[in-house]
Structure formats: C-alpha cells, structure tokens
Write an enzyme that holds these catalytic residues in place. Sequence first.
Site, PDB file in Angstrom:
ATOM      1  N   ARG A 183       0.840  -1.201   0.000  1.00 34.60           N
ATOM      2  CA  ARG A 183       0.000   0.000   0.000  1.00 34.60           C
ATOM      3  C   ARG A 183       0.876   1.252   0.000  1.00 34.60           C
ATOM      4  O   ARG A 183       1.839   1.335   0.750  1.00 34.60           O
ATOM      5  CB  ARG A 183      -0.913  -0.010   1.240  1.00 34.60           C
ATOM      6  CG  ARG A 183      -1.887   1.147   1.286  1.00 34.60           C
ATOM      7  CD  ARG A 183      -2.951   0.948   2.354  1.00 34.60           C
ATOM      8  NE  ARG A 183      -2.443   1.134   3.712  1.00 34.60           N
ATOM      9  CZ  ARG A 183      -3.224   1.200   4.791  1.00 34.60           C
ATOM     10  NH1 ARG A 183      -4.544   1.079   4.674  1.00 34.60           N
ATOM     11  NH2 ARG A 183      -2.706   1.365   5.989  1.00 34.60           N
ATOM     12  N   GLY A 215      -3.200   4.359  -0.600  1.00 31.69           N
ATOM     13  CA  GLY A 215      -4.475   3.796  -0.174  1.00 31.69           C
ATOM     14  C   GLY A 215      -5.658   4.123  -1.050  1.00 31.69           C
ATOM     15  O   GLY A 215      -6.805   3.835  -0.691  1.00 31.69           O
ATOM     16  N   SER A 266      -5.137  -3.187  -2.135  1.00 25.33           N
ATOM     17  CA  SER A 266      -3.832  -3.004  -1.503  1.00 25.33           C
ATOM     18  C   SER A 266      -3.888  -3.210   0.008  1.00 25.33           C
ATOM     19  O   SER A 266      -2.849  -3.193   0.668  1.00 25.33           O
ATOM     20  CB  SER A 266      -3.277  -1.608  -1.817  1.00 25.33           C
ATOM     21  OG  SER A 266      -4.129  -0.602  -1.283  1.00 25.33           O
ATOM     22  N   ILE A 312       8.183  -1.658  -5.750  1.00 23.68           N
ATOM     23  CA  ILE A 312       8.886  -0.503  -6.292  1.00 23.68           C
ATOM     24  C   ILE A 312       9.180   0.448  -5.149  1.00 23.68           C
ATOM     25  O   ILE A 312       8.269   0.948  -4.486  1.00 23.68           O
ATOM     26  CB  ILE A 312       8.066   0.195  -7.393  1.00 23.68           C
ATOM     27  CG1 ILE A 312       7.734  -0.802  -8.495  1.00 23.68           C
ATOM     28  CG2 ILE A 312       8.819   1.383  -7.957  1.00 23.68           C
ATOM     29  CD1 ILE A 312       6.584  -0.397  -9.368  1.00 23.68           C
ATOM     30  N   TYR A 348      -9.407   1.107 -17.585  1.00 21.64           N
ATOM     31  CA  TYR A 348      -8.158   1.714 -17.115  1.00 21.64           C
ATOM     32  C   TYR A 348      -7.766   1.087 -15.778  1.00 21.64           C
ATOM     33  O   TYR A 348      -8.550   1.080 -14.828  1.00 21.64           O
ATOM     34  CB  TYR A 348      -8.368   3.218 -16.978  1.00 21.64           C
ATOM     35  CG  TYR A 348      -7.232   3.991 -16.362  1.00 21.64           C
ATOM     36  CD1 TYR A 348      -5.912   3.736 -16.722  1.00 21.64           C
ATOM     37  CD2 TYR A 348      -7.471   4.999 -15.431  1.00 21.64           C
ATOM     38  CE1 TYR A 348      -4.871   4.455 -16.162  1.00 21.64           C
ATOM     39  CE2 TYR A 348      -6.439   5.727 -14.869  1.00 21.64           C
ATOM     40  CZ  TYR A 348      -5.141   5.458 -15.239  1.00 21.64           C
ATOM     41  OH  TYR A 348      -4.116   6.172 -14.681  1.00 21.64           O
ATOM     42  N   LEU A 349      -6.547   0.555 -15.704  1.00 20.31           N
ATOM     43  CA  LEU A 349      -6.098  -0.185 -14.530  1.00 20.31           C
ATOM     44  C   LEU A 349      -6.240   0.612 -13.241  1.00 20.31           C
ATOM     45  O   LEU A 349      -6.639   0.072 -12.212  1.00 20.31           O
ATOM     46  CB  LEU A 349      -4.639  -0.623 -14.714  1.00 20.31           C
ATOM     47  CG  LEU A 349      -4.045  -1.413 -13.543  1.00 20.31           C
ATOM     48  CD1 LEU A 349      -4.752  -2.750 -13.363  1.00 20.31           C
ATOM     49  CD2 LEU A 349      -2.553  -1.599 -13.716  1.00 20.31           C
ATOM     50  N   ASN A 350      -5.896   1.892 -13.252  1.00 15.13           N
ATOM     51  CA  ASN A 350      -5.947   2.672 -12.017  1.00 15.13           C
ATOM     52  C   ASN A 350      -7.376   2.980 -11.559  1.00 15.13           C
ATOM     53  O   ASN A 350      -7.570   3.437 -10.437  1.00 15.13           O
ATOM     54  CB  ASN A 350      -5.153   3.969 -12.161  1.00 15.13           C
ATOM     55  CG  ASN A 350      -3.684   3.766 -11.866  1.00 15.13           C
ATOM     56  OD1 ASN A 350      -3.257   2.675 -11.509  1.00 15.13           O
ATOM     57  ND2 ASN A 350      -2.896   4.810 -12.027  1.00 15.13           N
ATOM     58  N   TYR A 351      -8.357   2.750 -12.428  1.00 15.22           N
ATOM     59  CA  TYR A 351      -9.755   2.797 -11.993  1.00 15.22           C
ATOM     60  C   TYR A 351     -10.200   1.361 -11.717  1.00 15.22           C
ATOM     61  O   TYR A 351     -11.127   0.849 -12.324  1.00 15.22           O
ATOM     62  CB  TYR A 351     -10.641   3.432 -13.066  1.00 15.22           C
ATOM     63  CG  TYR A 351     -10.403   4.909 -13.280  1.00 15.22           C
ATOM     64  CD1 TYR A 351      -9.641   5.661 -12.390  1.00 15.22           C
ATOM     65  CD2 TYR A 351     -10.938   5.568 -14.382  1.00 15.22           C
ATOM     66  CE1 TYR A 351      -9.420   7.022 -12.592  1.00 15.22           C
ATOM     67  CE2 TYR A 351     -10.731   6.933 -14.581  1.00 15.22           C
ATOM     68  CZ  TYR A 351      -9.972   7.646 -13.688  1.00 15.22           C
ATOM     69  OH  TYR A 351      -9.768   8.990 -13.894  1.00 15.22           O
TER      70      TYR A 351
END
Length: 539
Positions: free
Chosen positions: A109, A112, A119, A240, A472-475
Amino acid sequence: MGILRPVAVVTTLSTILLSILWRATLDLAQETFLQCLLENSLRSHPISAAIYTPQSSSYSSVLESYIRNLRFNETSTPKPFLILTASHESHIQAAVLCAKKQDIQMKVRSGGHDYEGLSYVSTVPFFVLDMFNLRSVDVDIGNETAWVQTGATLGEVYYRIAERSNIHGFPAGVCPTVGVGGHLSGAGYGNMMRKYGVSADNIIDAQFIDANGRLLDRKSMGEELFWAIRGGGGASFGVILAYKIKLVRVPQKVTSFQVERTLEENATDIVDQWQHVADKLPEELFIRLALDVVNSSRSGEKTVRASFISLFLGDSETLLSIMNERFPKLGLSKSDCIETSWVRSVLFWADIPIETKIDVLLDRTPQTLVSLKRKSDYVKEPIPKAGLEGIWKRMIELQVPKMFFNPYGGKMAEIPSTKIPFPHRAGNLWKIQYLANWNESGIEAANHHIGLTRKLYDYMTPFVSRNPREAYLNYRDVDLGTSYNGKPVYSEGRVYGIRYFKGNFDRLVQIKSKVDPSNFFRNEQSIPVLPYQENRDDQ
C-alpha cells in the site's frame, strides 16, 4: 428441538476440531513469520518498531489512516494479521523473503486510493507492507529530474518541485493525496497528458525489489521488467521503492476555468461541440467534461449539468482566442478565466481555494472520506445527439452516478500503444470515469449505489469501445473479473487483463512468468503466470 444423532454429533465435533486446528496452524504460521522478520532485521535499521499486530495499541489507527474508500473500513472487512510500515529497504527485503518462504500473501500500500481496496484487503490471511514512511522527493532541477519514493503523495511531489522552480511540473493526477506507487505503476494521468503523455511515459529509472529480495535499478532489472512496471501494475512484479521521473516545462502563468451549463442552458449542443473538438485542440489545452444531475430551474424537476473544467498551459488571452475559434458554443469569457502558477492550478483542480498556502499539498489526508465505486470506459466515436439525449434521460432516472469525460488527442495519439503496458492511445477520443459516492455505511447502501453505477455503465454499452470493452487499470473495477483466491491462473487473469492491457497483456504474462515464476506477488487482479507454470513450485 430434536436430538442430535450420533453421526451429527461426530460431524459437528470434527468441524469444531478442524476449525481449532486450522486456527492454531494459522497462528503458528504468523508467529513464525514474525520471528523471521525479527531475525532478518539489521541492527542499523531495526524492524521491530515498524511492526504492528492487532495486539498493538496503534494497529487500528495505522490501518485506517490510509483507507480512502470507507466501503472497506467496516467491522466485517477482512483485516491484515500484521502491518509492516517499512522505513528502510531492508524491511522490504525481509518481508519479501519471509513471506515467500511461507507463501503468505503480501499487500503493498502506498496512498491507499486503490478503488477496490486490493492493496489492504483480501479474502485469505495476509499482511500489509505499508510504504508511507518511504516518501522522500529529491528534485534535481539542473537535470530536470527527481527521485521519488513510492510512499510519497502527488501533492508532496508537486510541492517539492515548486520549491525549486516555477517553470517545472510533472504530468500526473489532480488528487494531491494519491500515492505515487500505485499511480505511476498503473500509468497515471492528469490534465497535462495531452501535452506530455501519461505519468509513466515520464519515468526514466526505478529502484525495485524482486521476489528474491534483490534491490535492482533499470540497468540491473533489464528493459523488459522496466517496461512492465511503468503501467503494468507494479504489485504484480515486485515492490517498487522509488521512481526517477523526468520533470516537464510549464509556463510561469497558466489558465484554468470551470464553466457550468444545464440542459436548459443549451448543454446538449455545447457537449456535442465539445465531442468534436476536445481531442483536436492544441495539446496545451485540456478540457474535462463532468456530468451530474442537479435540481432544475423548473420547480420539482431534475436536469443534467455539464461542467467544463480546463487547464491551459498559457495566458488567458491566448486561451480566449482558441476558444472563440474552436469551441465558441461554450461562450467562455475573460471573467471565467483564472491566471495563476502551475502549482496553484493544482489547488484549483483539487477544489482547494486557490489563495490557500501551497503547503496544503503536504497534507496527506483527503478533505473528505466517503464510500465509493468507480468504473471506466473509452469512447472512439462521437455520441449522436439522440444518444446524448438518451443518456440525459437515464442519468436523471438514476440520479446518483456522475461521469467525467477526459479528452485524448495530442501526445496521447502520438505515443505507440506498446511503448509501455498502458495501451489506450490513438483511436480513443476520451476516457470515461463513472463515479458514485455515498455516506451511508453497510452492505445495503453499497449494493444500492454500486447497482446504480452498473446500470449507467450498462446503458453506455452502445457508445463505448468493444472487443474488448477497454478499462483503465488505475480505476480498478472487480466487476471485470477476479481470481478465485488471490492467486490468479491464466484463464482468470486474461478476462480482466485483456480489458486493462489489450495486446500488451500476454507480454506482461511472459515477463511475470520469468521474474516471479512462483506467483508470489499477487492480488485479486494481478498478472498471472503462464499456464504451464501455474502448479509449478519455485525453483
């Protein structure tokens, strides 16, 4: 009440005993994991102070401090058996090596803001590696770069850049409390994407810890893995620690506006013109269209409001000239325009009064917290006016979900879809974000609002991309499919993976299978390994 038969008694006792045995086994595994962490701690950076268990007095506050979707802060929400608030790379390495040894699920995370809580929530026993203490931002104006640790927020990045320069910025999201880790590894975008592409297009190096606990950079990890963690979702491949980003040039003066029009104020014609020009405007100009339902000027009725929110990398006179020529139906006036510095335009877009001291960007807590659901779509052709009118009618019937239309064109149409895993480039006019927020708690309220969002999403089917219907991955949206137990197999992963990554999905699978063959780094929508490796023990 009937009398239990002997077989039933035996069965009941067996179930109880199995439950007790399972709990004892789980407790032993967790205790072994904790002991492993302590044994792998460096004297110079002891790990004990970074460990929180449910018995710790601060456990709940640490867990809840970075939950950004209250839908996942209910008493029934599964909780981690341990939280590790890493403050040194050795803490991450210990977590990876110990968890991999016992095949314990690790959730990573940063800010958040993961819309589905992936996460910090799981249906299997898990712990959270929380990155919020690793948030340094080292800006090098001379080389126009910055090293940013993934526990930093976008607001901290913007503030640190502005400390050093009034002609530099970074193309990323408009919400200052979003964490760098998830945002950049999932591609990331903001109101400068038409000029500079998505956030991940501007990453030039990284510090990364792999499944063997090795700390790697771009050179040592190789170009394939470096490609994957810029838009492919870093949590599928490793942890990362930091990204090196390329800063971009911004004018000393930029211009923003927000103009609202209802259906009674000719919104249909204005939206129709926006559809035909938004992706073709100069790349320095970004105009988001936000649609929601409000009270009509007619008593007791509802109407649709179209809000046009803009960032222009230039002064108001130039902007007005462009708008009068290319988008005259909006009727933009000088009084609508706000000229300011780029960093203060961040405040404008975050709904923070523009005169506020910019150190508000260092505040890591959102202004409000709600329960929410998000979905996404891509549009490739303008929607006919009759289609728009049908959408207005459906929105008024449902009332709750909003939609944001984010225009493409500019650099987004020029960068190849294979440059990084993020594939949604040329051919898309804009991206849709569906938004539902609510304050009520409980499953009934959640089901109600999520159901309304799905109904609007279903209604939009004829107007959006197909084969696949892109996302979209981040959504993050678990409606697209999930793995059974947080350890996806290829057939499960392909269902949602093709929609997020299109033709880049199989390349991501190949890389995943090479760098993490045991599928240690996983979540309910992570990249799976190749089919022949699904039952393979790590070598």
